[in-house]
Each structure stands twice: as C-alpha cells, then as structure tokens.
Design an enzyme around this catalytic site. Structure first.
Site, short mmCIF file in Angstrom:
data_model
loop_
_atom_site.label_atom_id
_atom_site.label_comp_id
_atom_site.label_asym_id
_atom_site.label_seq_id
_atom_site.Cartn_x
_atom_site.Cartn_y
_atom_site.Cartn_z
N GLY A 41 0.82 -1.21 0.00
CA GLY A 41 0.00 0.00 0.00
C GLY A 41 0.85 1.25 0.00
N HIS A 47 5.01 1.74 -7.88
CA HIS A 47 4.05 0.62 -7.92
C HIS A 47 3.29 0.65 -9.24
CE1 HIS A 47 4.27 1.46 -3.43
NE2 HIS A 47 4.60 0.18 -3.48
N GLY A 163 9.96 -4.68 -7.71
CA GLY A 163 10.80 -3.54 -8.10
C GLY A 163 12.26 -3.82 -7.77
N LYS A 165 14.18 -1.59 -6.98
CA LYS A 165 14.57 -0.66 -5.91
C LYS A 165 14.89 -1.46 -4.65
CE LYS A 165 13.36 2.40 -2.61
NZ LYS A 165 12.52 2.09 -1.48
N ASP A 166 14.13 -2.55 -4.45
CA ASP A 166 14.41 -3.45 -3.34
C ASP A 166 15.23 -4.62 -3.90
OD1 ASP A 166 12.59 -2.32 -1.06
OD2 ASP A 166 11.41 -2.27 -2.89
N SER A 202 7.22 4.49 -0.53
CA SER A 202 6.10 4.88 0.34
C SER A 202 6.64 5.67 1.52
CB SER A 202 5.38 3.63 0.85
OG SER A 202 4.99 2.83 -0.24
P1 AMP Z 1 6.22 -2.14 -1.17
O1 AMP Z 1 4.82 -1.65 -1.19
O2 AMP Z 1 7.21 -1.16 -0.65
O3 AMP Z 1 6.36 -3.51 -0.57
O4 AMP Z 1 6.60 -2.30 -2.70
C1 AMP Z 1 5.87 -3.14 -3.54
C2 AMP Z 1 6.65 -3.39 -4.79
O5 AMP Z 1 6.87 -2.16 -5.46
C3 AMP Z 1 8.03 -3.98 -4.50
O6 AMP Z 1 8.31 -4.98 -5.45
C4 AMP Z 1 8.92 -2.80 -4.64
O7 AMP Z 1 10.24 -3.15 -5.02
C5 AMP Z 1 8.24 -2.02 -5.73
N1 AMP Z 1 8.67 -0.62 -5.70
C6 AMP Z 1 8.67 0.20 -4.63
N2 AMP Z 1 9.20 1.39 -4.96
C7 AMP Z 1 9.56 1.32 -6.25
C8 AMP Z 1 10.17 2.22 -7.19
N3 AMP Z 1 10.52 3.46 -6.85
N4 AMP Z 1 10.38 1.79 -8.43
C9 AMP Z 1 10.04 0.54 -8.81
N5 AMP Z 1 9.46 -0.35 -7.99
C10 AMP Z 1 9.22 0.03 -6.73
#
Ligand code: AMP
Length: 539
Positions: A41, A47, A163, A165-166, A202
């Site tokens: 979220g 995302h 992503g 990014k992680d 986020s």
């Molecule tokens: P999260 O909600 O932080 O668990 O992220 C969900 C997915 O979105 C994960 O696979 C993250 O790596 C991806 N994500 C988060 N931020 C970015 C970004 N700036 N660019 C690309 N993917 C992202």
C-alpha cells in the site's frame, strides 16, 4: 462529468480470492494468464509501473495490498507505515487492475499476532541475508519470503512483479522461486525516480520538504561511484568510498551501509568484473531510505525483431559480421536439440522425453570468423564439446526443428542459455521477443519491417530464385497479412514492437542498404565501445 464506476474487484478474504480466481479460470476456454503485483500500500508511481507492466503482459492482474506485520522487526515503523487505501484503489482502477486483494493479518495468517503464532516460515539462504539490509533488519527477509510464498501459492500467477529498488528482496525472491521450483516467473522492474533522482518509496511520505532535498544525496552518491566505474575503476573499496564521500556532504544523512555485491547471489565483491550491485541504506532523522544501482560493464547488445519476411535473419547475420559481434543463432540452438533428440532415437512429439534430454545439453556458440570452412554458417556451435555446426544442417533436422522449437520447455531452457551470452554482451540476436524478453536492456533495438506489398514482392522473387512454384502477388499478400495478424495476436510471444525500439521500414531498400543503416545506428548509439548502464537500476 459523470463519475467513473469502479471496476476493480476488491477481495478481502482468502476464500474470496480463491473463489474469484477459480471463476475466472473456469470461465475461459484457453488458459488465463495471471499477473500478481504484491505491495504494502501507500502506492506511488513506482508501484504503478509494476501494475502497468503486469497489465500489458497478462489477461488478469491481481494487486495485493497487505501491510505484512511479520516483515517488520520490533521498533520499526509498522504502526505508522503510510496507508492510503482509497487513493490506492483509484490508482489500481486507473491502470485497469482486475482485482485487489487486501486481507487483514488475521484473515491472511489466521492470527492477529502472526509473528508469535508459530507459523511455518520460509527462510532464505543465510548468506543472502548476511549482507545489505539483512543484519540491520532481523527477521525481515523471512517475513518477506513467507508472505510472497503464500501469495504465490494462493494466486498461482504466471508472473509476479517486483521492483529492483528493493534489489536484495528481488534477488531473494528469485532464488526462492528457483529453489522451491515455483512455476511463477519473477519479473524485475526498473526503479522509478523523481526528477531529482530520489527513488520513489512509500516511506518518502515521512520526509519534510527539506529532507526530501537532502535525501537526493543517496542517488548522487551512487552516481559518483558510477562515474568512477565508467572511467574504468573496478575496485569495490574505491567505488564505495566515492559514495561515502558524497554522503558525507550532507550531515543529516546517516549512512547505515554502502556495499557492493553480486546482483544475483549477493556475494560481496572485491572487484566488479562484469556486474555489481551497489547499494546504500541511510537514515534521515527517523526515516530509513535505501537505494541501489547496477554497475555493468559489457559489450553492447543489438536486438532485431519484426514481422516475418522483413529480412531479419539475413540482416542480423550481415550486421554481426560487419560489427565483429557474435550472431546469437537461436535457430541453430533449436537445431542442436533436434539433432540430439534424433541421435537418441526419441519421438520428437514426446515433450516429456525431450524435456528430460535438456539437462544434458550444453551449447556453446562462437562467431564463424574468417575460417573458410565455416564461411557458410552464421556461427559455429558445440553441443557438450562436440562441434555440430554442420551436423545440425542435415535435412532430417531441418524437417523436424519446428516441432522442437514449438515446445515451451525447450524455449524456456534455451532462453536461459541465450541470456548467459547477454552477460558479456557483444551479440546480435534476431527473432520474436528479443528486445522485450530475452534482452530487454539491449543498447539498440531495431524493429525491422516492410509493407505487406513489399514483403510479398520479395517472397515472389525468392520463390523464383529457388525455382519453386510462384504464387500470385495477391495470394502472397493475403498469406503475409494473415501471418501478421496471427503473430500479433498469438498468446505466446506476440509480435510487438518494444517501446524503445527504432522502427526501420525497409521498402525500397536493398539488404546492403538496410545493413548500412543499422551499422550506422549502432555506431551512433553505442560507438562500438563498451557501455555501462544501471543509472536507474535497470538490468
Ligand atoms: P512495497 O509496497 O514497498 O512492498 O513495494 C511493492 C513493490 O513495489 C516492490 O516490489 C517494490 O520493489 C516495488 N517498488 C517500490 N518502490 C519502487 C520504485 N521506486 N520503483 C520501482 N518499484 C518500486
């Protein structure tokens, strides 16, 4: 203006999700491809990019929005993690997501305090958790691996999107899917950044305006290292020092780590040979931020796609020769498997038997070079150290190769072998999906095309030259048109121009003129020298 009705289906329970997917899968004649985008979220454009890619590549897209308690260590920001459910749903709706799965922790884990409930947990390899964020976030990657395994098991998607990014999370999930033989394809998506270079997260919602500006130093630090890398520096300590020094310019930013590891195994690197993942974590007040780039040193890749009859293979071979690159001959690879299967007396229709054969087929390609004995072949090929360059051209192989090339398992295994050549680069490859699936990071992608009339004319000339029965232009045009339509709409690898491909319309051009144009484009774009990429974390 009338308000748009929300079409995305919201599913709050495991039973609801299971039932929804069963209905969708049942109500369909062919197979339904499903893409999953797991999130916590607080959705943003990062995302969104994952969701859009999933939308492009699948029939049905499921986004999960679940703030996973077990991936937060005590004292971390679970209780204040940004949650914006109505905006999130609006975004999912805009992108055309089919369903959003948003369970409660109780509904998902069967407990309100899953961390202490004695759940089965998925534990990634210790070595992959011993670096980067691992030591600083105890239990985090076990929590991530557990939630992702549960989601993959529930949704059984064809593809799941994460992503880069992680980057550590991505490497661990890829490894998890491989080690547990999960059938889902794990897709990595490039990091989306603000214009300032700040990676979207986020957690950026925690930052004040001033902090947001200060946070850009993470990316600047990574870029400083990249500049050194581009200038030829390969030593990890020196590259890391470049990041440290930049971070030092903003005292409010407190680095937690700066490390350089192998992007897939996460093994720490002393020097970067072909690729390295340079990653940083830092605190800005209470907010913990991470970022990374991929440092990559390889020869450029040229990918040529386009409709049937546009001259892809002739052009690709000649371009490879002119530029001194390896023509990555996928057709020869399929031929080698066919030859081996015939050698072993297999029934080529028996996909299972062919699948079992694949494990023992190691292929090696090399440019045919100046050796006159191999001048007729686009490249030389060895199968388990035996040269098969000529053997695979036998008519018995030619007659059967299409049977083998149509088998999904063969395509999957050979795709991996083809991608191995991408690590060092210096290759030209043509065919379906090259610029989108095999080498999405090719430096130059050419979509070679020609009008239907032109392709019909060329086909007619070929038939004449080969002294084969000549069909009328109208009949040939009709057949080509039909083939295009089938190719563009087929389920596996449909014909589609990659977004970043250059379209080259070859009407009225000779093969030599087309080759000249591509060679020029290549020299213009990549100058024939090794390039380095990774500015936005792409691979
Ligand atoms: P999260 O909600 O932080 O668990 O992220 C969900 C997915 O979105 C994960 O696979 C993250 O790596 C991806 N994500 C988060 N931020 C970015 C970004 N700036 N660019 C690309 N993917 C992202």
């Amino acid at each position: 203006m009338t308000e748009r009705t929300q079409v995305v289906r919201i599913l709050k329970t495991v039973d609801g999700l299971t039932c929804y997917l069963a209905q969708k899968r049942q109500g369909r004649t062919g197979t339904l491809t499903v893409g999953l985008v797991p999130t916590m979220g607080g959705l943003h454009a990062g995302h969104r990019s994952l969701m859009e890619r999933a939308r492009r590549e699948n029939d049905l897209v499921v986004v999960s929005i679940f703030l996973n308690p077990i991936q937060f260590a005590p004292g971390e920001d679970l209780a204040r993690y940004p949650q914006t459910p109505s905006q999130d749903l609006q975004l999912c709706d805009q992108v055309g997501v089919d369903a959003v799965f948003m369970p409660t922790p109780q509904g998902f884990y069967g407990s309100d305090s899953p961390a202490s409930a004695g759940l089965t947990q998925v534990v990634p390899p210790a070595a992959m958790m011993a670096v980067l964020c691992g030591p600083h976030r105890p239990g985090h990657f076990e929590g991530v691996a557990t939630v992702v395994t549960k989601l993959l098991s529930l949704v059984q998607p064809d593809r799941a999107y994460f992503g880069r990014k992680d980057a550590q999370q991505f490497a661990i999930i890829q490894r998890l899917a491989q080690d547990l033989n999960l059938p889902t394809q794990i897709v990595g998506c490039p990091t989306v950044r603000e214009g300032s270079g700040l990676a979207l997260s986020s957690r950026n919602a925690y930052l004040s305006e001033a902090e947001r500006a200060e946070a850009t130093v993470l990316y600047r630090g990574l870029m400083a290292a990249q500049a050194k890398f581009k200038a030829g520096e390969r030593s990890s300590p020196v590259l890391i020092e470049a990041v440290d020094r930049t971070l030092g310019q903003v005292p409010a930013v407190q680095p937690q780590y700066v490390e350089l590891v192998h992007p897939e195994t996460l093994v720490p690197l002393d020097t970067v040979e072909s690729t390295g993942l340079l990653a940083v974590a830092a605190y800005l007040g209470q907010t913990r931020l991470i970022d990374n780039i991929l440092l990559r040193h390889r020869q450029p890749i040229l990918a040529i796609d386009g409709p049937a009859g546009a001259g892809k293979s002739t052009v690709a071979r000649q371009v490879a020769k002119r530029l001194g690159l390896l023509y990555l001959d996928s057709g020869a690879m399929y031929r080698a498997i066919t030859w081996k299967a015939l050698q072993q007396g297999l029934d080529l229709q028996d996909e299972v038997a062919v699948a079992e054969l694949l494990q023992d087929c190691h292929l090696k390609l090399a440019a045919s070079g100046d050796d006159p004995a191999f001048a007729a072949y686009p490249s030389r090929l060895w199968l388990n150290d035996q040269e098969v360059t000529e053997l695979i051209r036998h008519p018995s192989v030619t007659a059967q190769v299409s049977t083998i090339a149509a088998q999904p398992i063969v395509r999957k295994v050979l795709l991996k072998q083809q991608q191995q050549y991408g690590i060092a680069g210096g290759v030209v490859m043509e065919g379906r999906d090259i610029g989108t699936q095999v080498f999405p990071h090719a430096e130059l992608k050419v979509f070679l095309t020609a009008s239907v009339a032109e392709r019909a004319r060329r086909r007619q000339q070929d038939l004449k030259a080969q002294q084969l029965p000549v069909e009328s232009l109208a009949a040939l045009e009709h057949a080509i048109d039909d083939r295009d339509r089938k190719d563009s709409t087929r389920r596996v690898a449909p014909l589609k121009k990659a977004e970043d491909a250059v379209e080259l319309i070859t009407d009225g051009l000779s093969i030599e003129q087309v080759v000249d144009k591509i060679v020029l484009m290549y020299e213009d774009r990549v100058g024939g020298v090794p390039t380095h990429s990774g500015a936005n974390g792409q691979r």
